[in-house]
Design a protein around this motif. Sequence first.
Motif, PDB file in Angstrom:
ATOM      1  N   VAL A  83      65.193  65.555  13.748  1.00  0.00           N
ATOM      2  CA  VAL A  83      64.229  66.445  13.110  1.00  0.00           C
ATOM      3  C   VAL A  83      64.192  67.759  13.864  1.00  0.00           C
ATOM      4  CG1 VAL A  83      61.852  66.803  12.413  1.00  0.00           C
ATOM      5  CG2 VAL A  83      62.849  64.511  12.285  1.00  0.00           C
ATOM      6  N   GLU A  84      64.482  68.845  13.170  1.00  0.00           N
ATOM      7  CA  GLU A  84      64.492  70.173  13.768  1.00  0.00           C
ATOM      8  C   GLU A  84      63.176  70.892  13.485  1.00  0.00           C
ATOM      9  OE1 GLU A  84      68.637  69.251  12.118  1.00  0.00           O
ATOM     10  OE2 GLU A  84      66.556  69.091  11.458  1.00  0.00           O
ATOM     11  N   SER A  85      62.842  71.804  14.364  1.00  0.00           N
ATOM     12  CA  SER A  85      61.659  72.638  14.175  1.00  0.00           C
ATOM     13  C   SER A  85      61.846  73.934  14.952  1.00  0.00           C
ATOM     14  CB  SER A  85      60.398  71.908  14.637  1.00  0.00           C
ATOM     15  OG  SER A  85      60.471  71.614  16.023  1.00  0.00           O
ATOM     16  N   GLY A  86      60.965  74.885  14.685  1.00  0.00           N
ATOM     17  CA  GLY A  86      60.952  76.121  15.456  1.00  0.00           C
ATOM     18  C   GLY A  86      61.513  77.349  14.752  1.00  0.00           C
ATOM     19  N   GLY A  87      62.044  77.161  13.561  1.00  0.00           N
ATOM     20  CA  GLY A  87      62.594  78.300  12.835  1.00  0.00           C
ATOM     21  C   GLY A  87      61.490  79.217  12.313  1.00  0.00           C
ATOM     22  N   GLN A 119      63.074  79.660  19.944  1.00  0.00           N
ATOM     23  CA  GLN A 119      63.593  78.421  20.501  1.00  0.00           C
ATOM     24  C   GLN A 119      63.458  77.329  19.447  1.00  0.00           C
ATOM     25  OE1 GLN A 119      61.580  75.942  23.617  1.00  0.00           O
ATOM     26  NE2 GLN A 119      63.455  76.278  24.774  1.00  0.00           N
ATOM     27  N   LEU A 120      64.568  76.738  19.091  1.00  0.00           N
ATOM     28  CA  LEU A 120      64.578  75.646  18.141  1.00  0.00           C
ATOM     29  C   LEU A 120      64.603  74.313  18.888  1.00  0.00           C
ATOM     30  CD1 LEU A 120      67.275  76.974  15.632  1.00  0.00           C
ATOM     31  CD2 LEU A 120      64.832  77.505  15.760  1.00  0.00           C
ATOM     32  N   SER A 121      64.013  73.310  18.257  1.00  0.00           N
ATOM     33  CA  SER A 121      63.990  71.963  18.833  1.00  0.00           C
ATOM     34  C   SER A 121      64.608  70.975  17.858  1.00  0.00           C
ATOM     35  CB  SER A 121      62.557  71.525  19.132  1.00  0.00           C
ATOM     36  OG  SER A 121      61.930  72.404  20.038  1.00  0.00           O
ATOM     37  N   CYS A 122      65.280  69.991  18.412  1.00  0.00           N
ATOM     38  CA  CYS A 122      65.840  68.895  17.626  1.00  0.00           C
ATOM     39  C   CYS A 122      65.428  67.607  18.332  1.00  0.00           C
ATOM     40  CB  CYS A 122      67.358  69.003  17.567  1.00  0.00           C
ATOM     41  SG  CYS A 122      68.195  67.530  16.928  1.00  0.00           S
ATOM     42  N   ALA A 140      63.645  63.211  28.651  1.00  0.00           N
ATOM     43  CA  ALA A 140      62.321  62.586  28.635  1.00  0.00           C
ATOM     44  C   ALA A 140      61.636  62.790  27.287  1.00  0.00           C
ATOM     45  CB  ALA A 140      61.467  63.151  29.749  1.00  0.00           C
ATOM     46  N   LYS A 141      61.884  63.935  26.660  1.00  0.00           N
ATOM     47  CA  LYS A 141      61.299  64.213  25.347  1.00  0.00           C
ATOM     48  C   LYS A 141      62.268  63.877  24.210  1.00  0.00           C
ATOM     49  CE  LYS A 141      58.205  67.865  26.991  1.00  0.00           C
ATOM     50  NZ  LYS A 141      57.766  69.266  26.849  1.00  0.00           N
ATOM     51  N   ASN A 142      63.453  63.404  24.607  1.00  0.00           N
ATOM     52  CA  ASN A 142      64.475  63.053  23.620  1.00  0.00           C
ATOM     53  C   ASN A 142      64.745  64.218  22.664  1.00  0.00           C
ATOM     54  OD1 ASN A 142      66.306  60.976  23.118  1.00  0.00           O
ATOM     55  ND2 ASN A 142      65.137  60.215  21.368  1.00  0.00           N
ATOM     56  N   THR A 143      64.835  65.410  23.236  1.00  0.00           N
ATOM     57  CA  THR A 143      64.919  66.628  22.432  1.00  0.00           C
ATOM     58  C   THR A 143      66.030  67.538  22.926  1.00  0.00           C
ATOM     59  OG1 THR A 143      62.562  66.542  21.871  1.00  0.00           O
ATOM     60  CG2 THR A 143      63.649  68.670  21.680  1.00  0.00           C
ATOM     61  N   LEU A 144      66.721  68.136  21.962  1.00  0.00           N
ATOM     62  CA  LEU A 144      67.739  69.152  22.218  1.00  0.00           C
ATOM     63  C   LEU A 144      67.156  70.488  21.800  1.00  0.00           C
ATOM     64  CD1 LEU A 144      70.855  69.565  22.880  1.00  0.00           C
ATOM     65  CD2 LEU A 144      71.207  69.439  20.406  1.00  0.00           C
ATOM     66  N   TYR A 145      67.382  71.512  22.611  1.00  0.00           N
ATOM     67  CA  TYR A 145      66.833  72.831  22.320  1.00  0.00           C
ATOM     68  C   TYR A 145      67.954  73.842  22.105  1.00  0.00           C
ATOM     69  CZ  TYR A 145      62.583  70.814  24.316  1.00  0.00           C
ATOM     70  OH  TYR A 145      61.505  70.002  24.573  1.00  0.00           O
ATOM     71  N   LEU A 146      67.636  74.856  21.316  1.00  0.00           N
ATOM     72  CA  LEU A 146      68.521  76.004  21.166  1.00  0.00           C
ATOM     73  C   LEU A 146      67.677  77.252  21.385  1.00  0.00           C
ATOM     74  CD1 LEU A 146      71.326  77.137  20.443  1.00  0.00           C
ATOM     75  CD2 LEU A 146      70.543  77.250  18.066  1.00  0.00           C
ATOM     76  N   SER A 147      67.929  77.926  22.482  1.00  0.00           N
ATOM     77  CA  SER A 147      67.231  79.166  22.781  1.00  0.00           C
ATOM     78  C   SER A 147      68.080  80.326  22.308  1.00  0.00           C
ATOM     79  CB  SER A 147      66.974  79.279  24.291  1.00  0.00           C
ATOM     80  OG  SER A 147      66.132  78.230  24.735  1.00  0.00           O
ATOM     81  N   MET A 148      67.493  81.156  21.482  1.00  0.00           N
ATOM     82  CA  MET A 148      68.233  82.272  20.869  1.00  0.00           C
ATOM     83  C   MET A 148      67.544  83.572  21.233  1.00  0.00           C
ATOM     84  SD  MET A 148      68.982  80.590  17.132  1.00  0.00           S
ATOM     85  CE  MET A 148      67.258  80.613  16.657  1.00  0.00           C
ATOM     86  N   ASN A 149      68.283  84.454  21.858  1.00  0.00           N
ATOM     87  CA  ASN A 149      67.752  85.744  22.282  1.00  0.00           C
ATOM     88  C   ASN A 149      68.425  86.884  21.518  1.00  0.00           C
ATOM     89  OD1 ASN A 149      66.074  84.613  24.369  1.00  0.00           O
ATOM     90  ND2 ASN A 149      67.928  84.331  25.596  1.00  0.00           N
ATOM     91  N   ASN A 150      67.718  88.007  21.475  1.00  0.00           N
ATOM     92  CA  ASN A 150      68.266  89.205  20.839  1.00  0.00           C
ATOM     93  C   ASN A 150      68.868  88.874  19.470  1.00  0.00           C
ATOM     94  OD1 ASN A 150      68.967  91.894  20.597  1.00  0.00           O
ATOM     95  ND2 ASN A 150      70.875  91.666  21.745  1.00  0.00           N
TER      96      ASN A 150
END
Length: 101
Positions: free
Chosen positions: A3-7, A17-20, A62-72
């Motif tokens: 489940v993705e979020s953060g868009g 920053q997106l979370s999966c 620990a949070k079982n989560t993958l993140y995508l940090s997107m800048n600029n």
Amino acid sequence: QLVESGGGMVHAGDSLQLSCTASGLAITNGNIRWARKAPGKGPEYVSSANTGGRFTTSRDSAKNTLYLSMNNLRPEDTALYYCTSESLGISGQGTQVTVSS
């Protein structure tokens, strides 16, 4: 399940920053990766895209989560971003990122 979020809708130059978050499996399993699908284009792995080092992936076991940090962010980053595992044959529904100039 993934489940993705953060868009959202942002302006050029902003950051997101997106979370999966994974359920029923460990986020470290199956080479789960970020991909994106832009309008009128085929899907691509974010790691293979020409983002000029603006995007960073991280993982919190620990949070079982993958993140995508997107800048600029740029208008050409507009896409549906989703996490996926080819080996497990699963993908999330995705979260939409829209960047206006």
